[in-house]
Every structure is written in C-alpha cells, then in structure tokens.
Design a protein around this motif. Structure first.
Motif, PDB file in Angstrom:
ATOM      1  N   ASN B 314       0.857  -1.180   0.000  1.00  0.00           N
ATOM      2  CA  ASN B 314       0.000   0.000   0.000  1.00  0.00           C
ATOM      3  C   ASN B 314       0.893   1.229   0.000  1.00  0.00           C
ATOM      4  O   ASN B 314       1.978   1.205   0.577  1.00  0.00           O
ATOM      5  CB  ASN B 314      -0.837   0.052   1.267  1.00  0.00           C
ATOM      6  CG  ASN B 314      -1.950  -0.954   1.246  1.00  0.00           C
ATOM      7  OD1 ASN B 314      -2.274  -1.497   0.187  1.00  0.00           O
ATOM      8  ND2 ASN B 314      -2.523  -1.201   2.401  1.00  0.00           N
ATOM      9  N   VAL B 315       0.405   2.289  -0.613  1.00  0.00           N
ATOM     10  CA  VAL B 315       1.128   3.551  -0.498  1.00  0.00           C
ATOM     11  C   VAL B 315       0.627   4.225   0.767  1.00  0.00           C
ATOM     12  O   VAL B 315      -0.562   4.444   0.952  1.00  0.00           O
ATOM     13  CB  VAL B 315       0.874   4.431  -1.734  1.00  0.00           C
ATOM     14  CG1 VAL B 315       1.436   5.821  -1.506  1.00  0.00           C
ATOM     15  CG2 VAL B 315       1.496   3.801  -2.944  1.00  0.00           C
ATOM     16  N   VAL B 316       1.550   4.498   1.692  1.00  0.00           N
ATOM     17  CA  VAL B 316       1.113   5.077   2.955  1.00  0.00           C
ATOM     18  C   VAL B 316       1.476   6.555   3.081  1.00  0.00           C
ATOM     19  O   VAL B 316       0.941   7.252   3.921  1.00  0.00           O
ATOM     20  CB  VAL B 316       1.691   4.300   4.150  1.00  0.00           C
ATOM     21  CG1 VAL B 316       1.007   2.971   4.288  1.00  0.00           C
ATOM     22  CG2 VAL B 316       3.182   4.134   4.027  1.00  0.00           C
ATOM     23  N   GLU B 317       2.383   7.005   2.246  1.00  0.00           N
ATOM     24  CA  GLU B 317       2.725   8.420   2.302  1.00  0.00           C
ATOM     25  C   GLU B 317       3.248   8.817   0.934  1.00  0.00           C
ATOM     26  O   GLU B 317       4.073   8.103   0.349  1.00  0.00           O
ATOM     27  CB  GLU B 317       3.788   8.677   3.372  1.00  0.00           C
ATOM     28  CG  GLU B 317       4.043  10.146   3.613  1.00  0.00           C
ATOM     29  CD  GLU B 317       5.227  10.362   4.537  1.00  0.00           C
ATOM     30  OE1 GLU B 317       5.527   9.474   5.344  1.00  0.00           O
ATOM     31  OE2 GLU B 317       5.850  11.429   4.427  1.00  0.00           O
ATOM     32  N   ALA B 318       2.780   9.927   0.424  1.00  0.00           N
ATOM     33  CA  ALA B 318       3.255  10.370  -0.888  1.00  0.00           C
ATOM     34  C   ALA B 318       3.552  11.859  -0.825  1.00  0.00           C
ATOM     35  O   ALA B 318       2.670  12.653  -0.515  1.00  0.00           O
ATOM     36  CB  ALA B 318       2.203  10.076  -1.954  1.00  0.00           C
ATOM     37  N   ASN B 319       4.814  12.192  -1.091  1.00  0.00           N
ATOM     38  CA  ASN B 319       5.162  13.600  -1.137  1.00  0.00           C
ATOM     39  C   ASN B 319       4.825  14.210  -2.495  1.00  0.00           C
ATOM     40  O   ASN B 319       4.550  15.373  -2.626  1.00  0.00           O
ATOM     41  CB  ASN B 319       6.659  13.799  -0.874  1.00  0.00           C
ATOM     42  CG  ASN B 319       7.001  13.529   0.581  1.00  0.00           C
ATOM     43  OD1 ASN B 319       6.096  13.277   1.372  1.00  0.00           O
ATOM     44  ND2 ASN B 319       8.264  13.560   0.907  1.00  0.00           N
ATOM     45  N   CYS B 320       4.904  13.358  -3.507  1.00  0.00           N
ATOM     46  CA  CYS B 320       4.584  13.848  -4.837  1.00  0.00           C
ATOM     47  C   CYS B 320       3.111  13.581  -5.143  1.00  0.00           C
ATOM     48  O   CYS B 320       2.401  13.000  -4.324  1.00  0.00           O
ATOM     49  CB  CYS B 320       5.480  13.153  -5.854  1.00  0.00           C
ATOM     50  SG  CYS B 320       5.513  11.381  -5.595  1.00  0.00           S
ATOM     51  N   ASP B 321       2.700  13.982  -6.299  1.00  0.00           N
ATOM     52  CA  ASP B 321       1.296  13.769  -6.655  1.00  0.00           C
ATOM     53  C   ASP B 321       1.087  12.296  -6.994  1.00  0.00           C
ATOM     54  O   ASP B 321       1.477  11.842  -8.072  1.00  0.00           O
ATOM     55  CB  ASP B 321       0.920  14.627  -7.875  1.00  0.00           C
ATOM     56  CG  ASP B 321       1.087  16.093  -7.548  1.00  0.00           C
ATOM     57  OD1 ASP B 321       1.268  16.390  -6.333  1.00  0.00           O
ATOM     58  OD2 ASP B 321       1.043  16.907  -8.472  1.00  0.00           O
ATOM     59  N   PHE B 322       0.504  11.631  -6.095  1.00  0.00           N
ATOM     60  CA  PHE B 322       0.292  10.204  -6.368  1.00  0.00           C
ATOM     61  C   PHE B 322      -1.197   9.948  -6.567  1.00  0.00           C
ATOM     62  O   PHE B 322      -2.024  10.301  -5.732  1.00  0.00           O
ATOM     63  CB  PHE B 322       0.815   9.373  -5.202  1.00  0.00           C
ATOM     64  CG  PHE B 322       0.355   7.948  -5.230  1.00  0.00           C
ATOM     65  CD1 PHE B 322       0.887   7.076  -6.182  1.00  0.00           C
ATOM     66  CD2 PHE B 322      -0.620   7.481  -4.367  1.00  0.00           C
ATOM     67  CE1 PHE B 322       0.464   5.767  -6.227  1.00  0.00           C
ATOM     68  CE2 PHE B 322      -1.043   6.183  -4.417  1.00  0.00           C
ATOM     69  CZ  PHE B 322      -0.501   5.324  -5.347  1.00  0.00           C
ATOM     70  N   ASP B 323      -1.478   9.339  -7.658  1.00  0.00           N
ATOM     71  CA  ASP B 323      -2.868   9.052  -7.999  1.00  0.00           C
ATOM     72  C   ASP B 323      -2.979   7.558  -8.234  1.00  0.00           C
ATOM     73  O   ASP B 323      -2.265   7.007  -9.065  1.00  0.00           O
ATOM     74  CB  ASP B 323      -3.235   9.839  -9.260  1.00  0.00           C
ATOM     75  CG  ASP B 323      -4.735   9.897  -9.413  1.00  0.00           C
ATOM     76  OD1 ASP B 323      -5.413   9.022  -8.824  1.00  0.00           O
ATOM     77  OD2 ASP B 323      -5.210  10.801 -10.120  1.00  0.00           O
TER      78      ASP B 323
END
Lengths: 518, 416, 365
Positions: B314-323
């Motif tokens: 799972n993606v739990v943190e995204a600094n960039c634009d994550f879609d």
C-alpha cells in the motif's frame, strides 16, 4: 412394665366397654392431652359409649358433630323395637347409615385404635361392640403453604411443601392428574410412626425401582424419623460417600417433574423436604427455572453453574498449586502481581488458603446460627476483618481474598444445598494434597474423587450418567437445556420409553397453503 | 473396609512425608532477562535481571512497595553457565527462578569465540524454562543490555520482549526464539541466526534524564550533540549469523529485510522510494503481504534456486502527486520496489552464502524436500555445494491501494 | 453378579491403553532411529495392530467350550492354562512399568523434579487399587472420561501449535527407507500389545460379545486417528531432531504450545487431562494382572490378588525407574523383545488350547 403394655397392645377390642376403657387407660395412662368423653346413647336401655381423642390434634367441631349424631340418632339403627341391641352388624350399619363424616373405619385391633387416637383421629367404642370406630377428624394447626426459602426461583410456582403429608400429597396430585399416579403409604419409626408416602407413576417408574424403594424402606428399624434426612441416610446407596445419592427438595414442581421422569418421590410427614430417587450427579446442578425460561437462558445459567461447580471444587487448590509449585505456569504479568501481593505475607500459601477457607466457613456457619437480627453484624464484621484489615495488616494477600471469596460465591451458586456442602467438604483434601504434592496431589485427589463418583450408584442408576456410562440421548438435558420440542425421549432408566413430547412440536408459522384452505 | 483404612493411611503418610520441591512464589527471584558475556576470569559471565515484584507492581494493598528499584541485577562468573548461576545463588537471598525469563542476550564476542552450544543446551535441558524465550545477540556487553531501562516499561526484560512482539512493524530483525535456534542448530543443513540488538545513545531533546526516544545521536557530530543529555536505549539492528554454533558475522537492517521473507512471514515493512520522475521527492510504501517461493533445481551438479517473491503493498505516504488511478505511475513504483527488494535479497544471499557460508535461508531443507535422493550425495559436502549454488531472483510487486486517499494531497488550485 | 462392560467401554479402554505411551516416549525412541518418518512408522504399527487384534479376538472369542478332561491330559491342559496366565502376568508387569515410566516422566520431570519417584509410583498404584476394588466397570467408565479428556488434550494442543506447523519438516517421506521405517514400528507395536492383551482378558466380560471384533477394530482405528496427529505435529512443529533429543517428546510439544500472548504455557492443564488417561491405564493393567494372578492360583475372586499384584507391579516399576538411562535402555531394548514375543506366543497358546478343545470335543462326541 414395657412388656406388659406391649402385650396389652396385641389385644383386640373387648365387647365389654369397661374392660376396653381399663386397657386403654393402662396403655395411655393419664396423658394430659388425652380427652375421654363418656356418653349414653339415647333411646336405648342405657347403652354406654366412649370417645377418645387427643386434644389439639382433632377438629373439635367434627367430633362434636359425630357425638351429636351418635347420641340422638344411633338408637334408630341400633336398637330393635323391643329395646334390645342387635350387635351383629351394628358397626357396619353405623358406618353406612349414621356417620356423616367422610372417612370412617372400624378396627378390632387395640393397637390400631390407639394409633388412631395418637395420630389425631377420634376413637369411639360402644358397649357391646367388638369393633371400635375410627373417625378421621384430624385438624391441627400447621404452617400454611409458603415459598421455599432454600430453593428460590425467579420464574416458577411459589408454593412449597409443608410439614403436613396430606397437604403435600395434595400439592402433587394437583400437578399430576394421571390415573396411574400412585401414592403408597408406609409407616416408619417404632415410636414416631411417621407416615411416608411413596409417590410414582405406575408403569413409568420401573417396577424394580418401586419394589427396591419399598424393600429398603421396610428394612428400616429405627425409633423415630424426625426429618427426611434420617431416611435418606438409611436407604442411600453409598453409606460412606459425602455426596448425596438421593435428592431432597422443597419444591413441588421439582418433585412433580421427577415423577414425570419416572422417579420415585418419598413424602415424609412432618418435614417439607421430600426425597427424589434415583438421581445422577448432574441433577444437583440443575435448577427448576432452567426449564421455565427460554432455553438459551436456561442453558447459559446451567453452564454458569457448571463453572461454579468446577470453581468451588478446585479454584483454591489450583491457586495454591500454582503459587507454591508451578509458578512457571502463571502468565508472567499475573505472576508478578501475585508475587507482589505476597511479598510481606508471613504464611505459606497452603496455610493461608486453609486459614481463609476455614474462616470463611466459620462466617457462613455463624451467620446461619446467629439470631436473625445479629446475623448481618457477623457478615459486616467478617468482611471487614478478612477483606480489609487482614490485607492491610499484611497477614493475607489480596489475591487469596479474591480466590476464597470467588470460591465461596461459586459454592452458593449450586442449587442443591446438600451437594454444595459435599463439594465444599471435598475442597479441603484436594487443597491439602495440592499444597503438599503439587500437580501430582491435585490429579491424584481429583482422580480418587472421580473414581469414587463413578463407582457410586443411586438405586441402580449409575451416579455419573450420562457421562460414564455414556448415554448420548441424555446429553440433551445435561450441559445445556435443549428446547422442549426437541427433548422427545424419556431418560434411559424409565421402563417404557414413551415419547414425552409429540413429534413436530417445534412451533412454526402455518404454511401458505393451509392458511388459504382454512 | 480394611482396604479403605489401609489406603487412607498410605495416602496420609505419602502426603505428610513429602513436600518435596515446594517453593512459594514470594521466595523466588523471578528472572526476566539474562545476559551472557565472556567472563574476565572464567568462561562465562551471567547477568540476571531479577524483578522485585512489589516495586514493579506498585502498591497492591500490602505495605511493601518502598519505591525502590523495580529490578535487581546480579552477575557472577563460572566455567559453565550452570556454575555461574550457582555462583549467583551464593549471594541471592532467593532461589533464582528461570521460568519467566523473557529474553536471553548473548554477547557477540562470546558467540564468536566460544560458540553458543552451551547456551542452547542449558536453556533447553531445564524443565523450568519456556521454549518461547527470545534469544538475541549484541555487540555490547550483554549485562548492560539486560539492565538498561527504557522509557515505557518498568522492567527491561519486558521491554525487550515487547520490542520483539511488535517487531513486524519495523522488520529489521528476525524474531528468534530459543526453539528456532535449537532447531536450526540441530538440523543438518540449516544454520542458526539471532536477532541483533545494540545500545544506541539517543539525545533526549527536552529533558535532563528519563526515558524517551529522541533523535539518534550523530556519532561524530560533536558540535550538534554537545551539551544535550543523552541516554542509552536498546534498539534492533539486523541479524547475527552463525555457522553451526559459532558466530560468523552480521547482516545489516537492509540485508535482514532480504533474509526475512525466507524464514518468516513479515507483516509490514516500510520502504521509502523515490517518486517517479522526481528524484528529490519520496513516496513510501508499506509491504502488506509477501509470499516467497523457493524452487530448487540441479544445474551442473550444483543446486540452482529460483526465488519468486511476490509483494502486496500500500502507499502510505506520498510527497509527490500520487494518484492510484495513474497506471503508469504505479507501474513505475512497482518496478522501483522490485528493484529495491531484489537488491535486499541479493545482498543477503551474497553475505550469507559467499561471505559467511552459512545456510540461514533453509535452502538445504528445501533442496532435500525436492530431491531426497540427490540430497544423500550432497549432504556430505553441502557446504561446498551451497557455496556453489546459483540463484535466479524474481520479485513481483503490486501496489494495491493508497489507503484512505484516492487523489493526491495538493494545494487547491483555481481555475483548473 | 458378573460385571459387564459395554462395547463402548472396550473401545474407550483400547484408546486409553495405547494413547499415553505412544504419543511421547515411543515417538522419541522411533525418531532416534528414523527421524522424520515416525508418523509413517506409527501408521505401520497401527495397521499391524489392527490385523493382530482381529486375529487374536477371533481366536479368543471362538475358543470352544472346555470339554471334560481326565488323567494326564487334564494336568497338561491345566498347566497350559496356567502358563498362559503366567505369561500374561509377566506381560502386565512389563506394561505397568511402561505406564509408570510415562506417569513419572511426565509429572515428575516437568513439574516436580524434586519429588521422589516412589511417591508417584505409590500414589499411582493406590489409585489403581482403589478403583479396581470397585470392579472393572469403574475402569471402563473412567476410560470413557479418559477419551473425552484425551480429545480435549488434542484440541488444546492443536490450538496452541498449529500456527508453527511447517509441512516441509515432514518431507521427504521415507527418508530412511521403507524397510527401516517398518522395523522402527516395532516399538509402537509393543505399545499396541497392551490393548491387545487387555482385550484378551476382558473379552468374556463384554456385553455384546458378538460385536466384539467390530468394537476392537473401531477402537484401534479411533486410537490411530487421535494418535497419529502427534508424530505429525512433533515433526512439523518441533522437527525430527528435537523429537529425537528429548525423552518425552510430547511434553516438549506441550511446552511449545501457546494460545495468544497471555497464555504462554498451559501444559499443566493438558497434563491434568492426560493423567486421567494414565490412571485408566494403571487401573486396567492392575486389574488384568490381578485377574491373571487369580487364574494362576485358581481363586474365585480377583480382589484377593490386588495387593500382591500391586506390590509386584509397583516393585518392578521402582526398579525400572531407578534412573533415566536404565529406564530408557530397557524400554528401547528388552521391553520390545519381551512384549513382542509375548504378543505372538500368547495368542498362539490360545490357538493351541482351542485346537485341543476342539479335538477332544469331536473325539468324545
């Protein structure tokens, strides 16, 4: 003297009234409650008669009523026109024509006549008659029907047995109207002559069982029966066991349900405690409201009671065993808590447990024996001393207080008082063995106890049924209480295994099609 | 009834004569952690951490807790572990009781020179001991590790135990119990591993003393850490590798990550990755599930392993634009993750196989299961065969969701 | 009144007679020989036991009625019968030693290491004496409870250790060869001798003798079912090496089990359950021994032989258990020889006895 009276009692009634009076007075002497009423029967040539009864045991109105009819109307049936008395059939004709009383009998035996007087009947002897007339006129003061205080239920009938046998048979008869419901009667006790009713349903209770009960009762030789406990101990299967092999109850609904399950119920005069037999061990953990509630609730409370049974038997032993031998088995956080509570404790665990158990029993006993107004003081003082002061003084560890209190509460949750006593008693050997030999002592004593219970029988029925021997059918009513519509079979000891409950008794909404038709 | 009397008498006699082995719970010195170091004079130095129950538990109604130390540290030396323990009991007022021991800490120096055979033997032979005790290795003094208090737990042993209990979150050390080490040690092919802990000095930002996390004190950065109070804390750092019973080396946290899929089911591991296209920004994924498949083959009379690892993340943190909708981006993240994980496994295998020559991946067992006949000829010189083994590592990663968020977190923009 | 045991009790007795010994000590012994294939050896032995049981039951059940013998033949027949019961008595002495070994090594080594052995032997024997004084039916009923407890024991163990089960430890099967595995099954087969011999003694007390063969087969199959879980778990959870290393491997399993974090050890509960199975074994063996003694001395009531048999049996156990090495050495070697040879000799003698009966009856008829 004694022998003389015995011989006198073997006599029969004499035709001569004076002889009879002399004999009776020799036997009964001048008992202050014995009332003798002489009278003359009118319309005859001075025919004398006498009536004996015990004051306080009879209904005086009834006696007076009988005396009235005897004095004024007897001659119509007794005397022939010429003034002589026809003694041939007089006793019978008296019975048939004159006495209004509903229960009259005649007897020739002196013994029976005297017994009748002592039981509360009136005895009438007429000069010239070789038979005496016994008129049932019992009417003594007794306790009215009340709710049994020892076996309380939340839902269920509020009546209980009382000290009067007749009232008790009536309460049972009101519940079971089956024509095959029998109440046979015997008298036990040389001196007390206690009436014992043997209640069962013929055909349902096996004949062997009824015969066995009657045989054991007839073997009893004792001077008196003051409570059903006497009989219980004299006919029980395990004379040495602390466990009751006969159930006692004050509740008519319990007795009735036992009768319906093919058991025999003994009703004993002068005590509200009736005896039910045979029983299995597990019945002591069943309460009558299990059957009155919804079966989920009934089953749940029954399970709680099983837990109570295990806890009250083993909990202190397990704690002692864990704390003094097998500390490795305690989960670590719990072990630390226990250890910290015991840090300043001066006693070994076993001694502490014994002290606490005994002081708990002491408090229970004191609370029971104390006059009621002081009783509550005992519990306050006891709980203060044991619960607060002892812990604060560092004499007793708080954990032990919890263990003992929980055990005590659990033992109160067992519905049958006598079996809860037995379990409490067995707790001590298990406790001592666990405290001296750890797991070995524990398994050893539990093993002995189990073997003992397994080897017991109650009137031919194994005590540990349906566990051992295994009776799969009866499990429906053991740990759980199955719904009534599913408990179709009678218990296995019943002779004819007729279905108790009809098939398709499970309630369900009417089917669509049927609804339309109707 | 003669027999009953006889039995009663016998029971009474046996109950009264034997209270053997009785010990009250308050007469025990309950050990919660034990550290084993190399002794100065003799072979072993054993340090036990004994809990002082009344102080550890605070007041329980009994007038005991005089607010002392919740633990008592005792140590002694001996030529065998048992002797050392006996030496402790010469000055311990209570019987040293092992059953509640949470953790065994072994000094690496000792493990390297003397081996852990004695330790395994002692801790499995004794019926008091539980088989689920954690066993860890440390480069520091084991005695010091055992007696270091942490912030949250009163008793250090409990703290260490909890550190392992909740270890899956960080996935930097294996969860090794004495049972696992015992099995691996007895096994003919596998070699044991142990979790590795070390004492790390940590600055406490705002406090003179007392527990707390705080930042890692930079080792050389004197000017930054100067003057600030710091306390030593235990932390996990990778794995210690053994060959038979001797320690041969360590795996770093990252290499351990490559080892873990082989030996246990790692729950969650947090992997930071660079954002696709943006080197400076980070995106963090959490490994939710991993499944490893080790398929042995024989190639050129040497074992050859195909290792298939599939990861669900799972993606739990995204600094960039994550879609999560952006398939292309996801693909790239997955590729990144695969590469990274492949690197972990490769480095772990490299170290284990080439450098330490220790079969800590249970590869021998896997091989034996598939080729029992061939194994018979291999078992004799398995060490060589193992060293010659080749690997083919395939990692398949899948990003499943962005947890709660669907679209990226970005400043509201007008007129888009 | 002759005491009867139901067929269900016979099944329960068979299960209890085999279970305690076979799950731990025997698995350890076999693991020392064949490693991870102990579960196969267990199954082998169960199959053999099934066959032997069926044959023995057939022989003993169909033993013809004893015809009248005269003269020397009578002496010979009486001697033969006495010999059979002497052999059975010897067998039960050995079997009692096994049980005491289980009892002592489970409870003493793991729970009360400082208690002397004689206390265990004494209390175990006492409980046996108390129970058989009430008759064999008590043992049968206790056996039913024993089965319930044993099943609970199994469930508790499964709950606590299934999480650590690793199927890879079981592979490859027949690692040490089929022949060797089969040979190792002799240890288990010796354990199986106990229920078979008990069946020989009890067969005439069974309620429905016509179903006795079916009952024994059900018993053997059921016992196999709950027993074979153990070697599989032992290898799968502990690994074969550890199973081999310990004397009582099943206790090692029990020590490993944990339910959640809080209940980290509960082997005491399991052993408490387990001990009822051992008690059943003690009771049954003691009964069979005193029954054999009764037959040897032609007495009318076995109760007279309880105390002498108990003394002999517990004396042997004390001698056997004087130290671990002694006990394990005898268990691994001499016991197997004695047990197995008796397992074959006794039914053979019964067969001969039946043969002579038949021959005599046909001659007189």
């Amino acid at each position: 003297m004694d022998k003389e009276i015995k011989d006198l009692l073997k006599q029969q009634f004499n035709q001569n009234l004076t002889t009879n009076i002399e004999t009776i007075e020799k036997v009964l002497d001048k008992s202050s409650d014995l009332v003798k009423r002489d009278f003359v029967i009118h319309g005859t040539s001075n025919l004398r008669a006498v009536c004996y009864f015990t004051d306080g045991l009879v209904d005086k109105l009834q006696v007076e009523h009988v005396l009235e009819s005897l004095q004024y109307e007897f001659h119509k049936y007794l005397a022939t026109s010429d003034g002589y008395v026809d003694f041939e059939n007089s006793a019978d004709s008296l019975n048939e024509n004159l006495l209004y009383n509903s229960s009259v009998s005649t007897t020739k035996d002196l013994q029976k006549g005297i017994d009748a007087v002592l039981i509360g009947d009136a005895l009438v002897i007429v000069d010239g008659l070789s038979e005496a007339i016994i008129i049932a006129a019992r009417g003594y003061a007794m306790r009215s029907i009340a709710e049994p205080t020892n076996e309380q239920v939340v839902r269920g009938p509020r009546d209980g047995f009382v000290e009067n046998l007749r009232t008790n048979t009536a309460t049972l008869r009101r519940r079971i109207r089956d024509p095959l419901f029998r109440i046979d009667s015997v008298q036990i006790g040389k001196k007390t002559k206690t009436d014992v009713g043997i209640a069962y349903i013929k055909g349902l209770a096996s004949d062997d069982l009824v015969e066995e009960v009657k045989a054991r009762l007839s073997n009893i030789e004792i001077d008196g029966i003051l409570e059903s406990g006497y009989i219980e101990e004299l006919i029980s299967d395990g004379p040495w066991t602390p466990f009751p092999t006969i159930q006692s109850t004050e509740r008519p609904d319990k007795a009735a349900s036992s009768i319906l399950e093919g058991r025999v119920v003994l009703l004993i005069d002068n005590t509200p405690f009736t005896l039910l037999m045979p029983v299995s061990f597990w019945q002591f953990l069943q309460a009558s409201d299990d059957y009155y509630y919804n079966f989920y609730i009934g089953s749940f409370f029954r399970l709680i009671r099983y837990i109570a049974f295990v806890v009250s038997l083993t909990f202190p032993s397990i704690f002692v065993m864990l704390a003094s031998f097998h500390q490795e088995m305690i989960p670590t956080p719990l072990a630390l808590t226990i250890a910290s509570g015991r840090e300043v404790n001066p006693f070994p665990v076993l001694l502490e447990a014994l002290l606490m158990e005994i002081s708990f029993e002491l408090m229970r006993e004191a609370g029971l024996r104390m006059p009621k107004p002081i009783g509550s003081a005992v519990s306050i003082v006891g709980s203060l001393i044991i619960g607060q002061a002892a812990v604060q003084a560092g004499l007793i560890s708080p954990f032990m207080v919890i263990v003992v209190a929980l055990t005590g509460i659990a033992s109160f949750a067992i519905p049958n008082y006598s079996s809860s006593f037995a379990i409490r008693l067995m707790r001590f050997p298990i406790l001592i063995a666990s405290g001296t030999l750890g797991l070995l002592g524990f398994t050893f004593t539990i093993g002995l106890l189990l073997i003992h219970l397994i080897s017991l029988r109650s009137f031919g029925k194994p005590y540990f049924e349906p566990f051992a021997p295994y009776e799969p059918n009866e499990f429906k009513d053991m740990f759980i209480r199955s719904p009534w519509w599913s408990m179709k079979k009678q218990p296995s000891h019943v002779t004819q295994n007729t279905n108790r409950v009809g098939s398709n008794q499970m309630p369900s909404p009417p089917k669509k099609g049927e609804e339309d038709e109707s | 009834m003669k027999i009953t009397k006889f039995i009663v008498i016998l029971i009474a006699v046996s109950l009264l004569t034997s209270c053997a082995g009785k010990r009250e719970i308050n007469d025990l010195a309950i050990v919660l952690a034990v550290g084993i170091d190399k002794g100065e004079k003799q072979k072993f130095k054993v340090t036990v951490e004994v809990v002082r129950a009344s102080d550890a538990r605070g007041q329980t109604g009994s007038p005991a807790g005089n607010a002392g130390d919740p633990m008592w540290i005792a140590s002694a030396e001996g030529d065998s572990i048992f002797e050392a323990i006996r030496n402790i009991s010469t000055y311990s007022s209570r019987r040293v009781f092992w059953a509640h021991n949470y953790v065994i800490v072994v000094n690496e120096e000792l493990a390297e020179k003397e081996g852990i055979k004695d330790i395994i033997d002692f801790f499995t032979r004794n019926p008091e001991l539980r088989m689920r005790t954690w066993i860890v290795a440390t480069p520091d003094k084991a005695g010091e590790v055992v007696s270091t208090q942490t912030g949250l737990e009163v008793i250090p042993g409990e703290a260490l135990s909890k550190l392992f209990r909740y270890n899956p979150i960080s996935a930097v050390s294996p969860r090794t119990q004495i049972r696992d080490v015992h099995t691996a040690y007895l096994s003919e092919s596998s070699d044991p591993i142990m979790a590795r802990v070390k004492l790390q000095e940590r600055v406490v930002p705002n406090k003179a003393d007392g527990g707390g996390g705080g930042g890692e004190k930079p080792p050389g950065g004197e000017e930054k850490g100067k003057g600030e109070p710091s306390i030593k804390q235990i932390e996990m750092s990778g794995t210690t590798v053994f060959k038979k019973d001797k320690m041969v080396g360590t795996l770093s946290k990252k290499e351990t990550r490559g080892l873990l899929p082989f030996i246990e089911n790692v729950g969650t591991a947090i992997i930071p990755l660079t954002c696709p296209g943006k080197e400076k920004e980070k995106i963090t994924v959490e490994v939710k599930k991993n499944k490893v498949e080790v398929l042995p083959f024989i190639k050129d009379n040497a074992p050859f392993y195909k290792i298939n690892l599939s990861l669900t993340t799972n993606v739990v943190e995204a600094n960039c634009d994550f879609d999560i909708d952006d398939r292309k981006m996801i693909d790239e993240i997955e590729r990144n993750l695969e590469k990274k994980y492949k690197g972990y496994i490769k480095s772990a295998l490299e170290k284990g196989q080439k450098e330490y020559k220790a079969d800590i991946f249970e590869l021998g067992k896997t091989f034996e299961n598939k080729y029992p006949e061939k194994w018979k000829s291999f078992r004799e010189n398995w060490d060589e065969k193992y060293a010659a083994a080749k690997f083919d590592i395939n990692v398949k990663a899948e990003v499943q969701s962005g947890v709660l968020l669907y679209t990226p977190t970005q400043p509201g923009s007008r007129g888009k | 009144m002759k005491e009867k045991i139901t067929n269900g009790m016979l099944i329960a007795l068979i299960i209890n007679m085999i279970y305690p010994k076979s799950i731990g000590v025997s698995q350890g012994v076999m693991a020392r020989e064949i490693g991870s294939d102990i579960w196969l050896a267990t199954i082998f032995s169960c199959v053999q036991a099934l066959i032997i049981m069926a044959i023995v039951v057939t022989i003993v059940k169909n033993l013809p009625k004893e015809p009248v013998f005269t003269g020397k033949l009578k002496l010979f027949i009486n001697g033969l019968k006495r010999l059979i019961y002497i052999l059975l008595f010897i067998f039960f002495i050995v079997a009692f030693g096994d049980i005491m070994l289980i009892f002592v090594y489970h409870l003493r080594d793991y729970f009360l290491p400082e208690a002397p052995v004689w206390v265990f032997v004494l209390l175990g024997t006492l409980i046996g004496m108390y129970a058989i004084f009430h008759g064999i039916e008590v043992s049968g009923r206790l056996a039913l409870l024993g089965v319930i407890f044993v099943v609970l024991f199994n469930i508790l163990l499964l709950l606590g250790s299934l999480k650590q089960f690793d199927i890879r430890e079981l592979q490859p099967i027949f690692n040490s060869g089929v022949g060797k595995t089969y040979w190792a099954s002799r240890h288990m087969l010796t354990d199986w001798a106990a229920p078979i011999m008990v069946t020989i003694i009890l067969i005439s007390d069974v309620n429905k003798i016509e179903f006795v063969r079916k009952s024994t087969i059900i018993g053997v199959l059921f016992a196999t079912g709950i027993m074979v879980i153990w070697p599989i778990l032992e290898v799968g959870v502990l690994s074969a090496e550890i199973t081999a290393q310990f004397i009582v491997s099943c206790m090692q399993m029990a020590r490993n089990a944990e339910i959640g974090l809080f209940i980290h050890r509960y082997e005491m509960i399991m052993v408490a359950f387990f001990s009822f199975s051992i008690f059943t074994q003690i009771i049954t063996t003691l009964y069979c021994a005193s029954y054999s003694a009764k037959k040897i001395f032609n007495l009318d009531d076995y109760r007279k032989m309880i105390i002498p048999s108990a003394i002999i049996l517990s004396g042997y156990s004390l001698w056997l258990l004087k130290d671990h090495h002694h006990a394990m050495h005898i268990t691994e070697n001499q016991r197997v020889t004695v047990g197995l040879s008796l397992l074959f000799i006794v039914p053979l003698l019964f067969f001969i006895l039946g043969f002579i009966y038949k021959w005599k009856s046909s001659k007189t008829a």
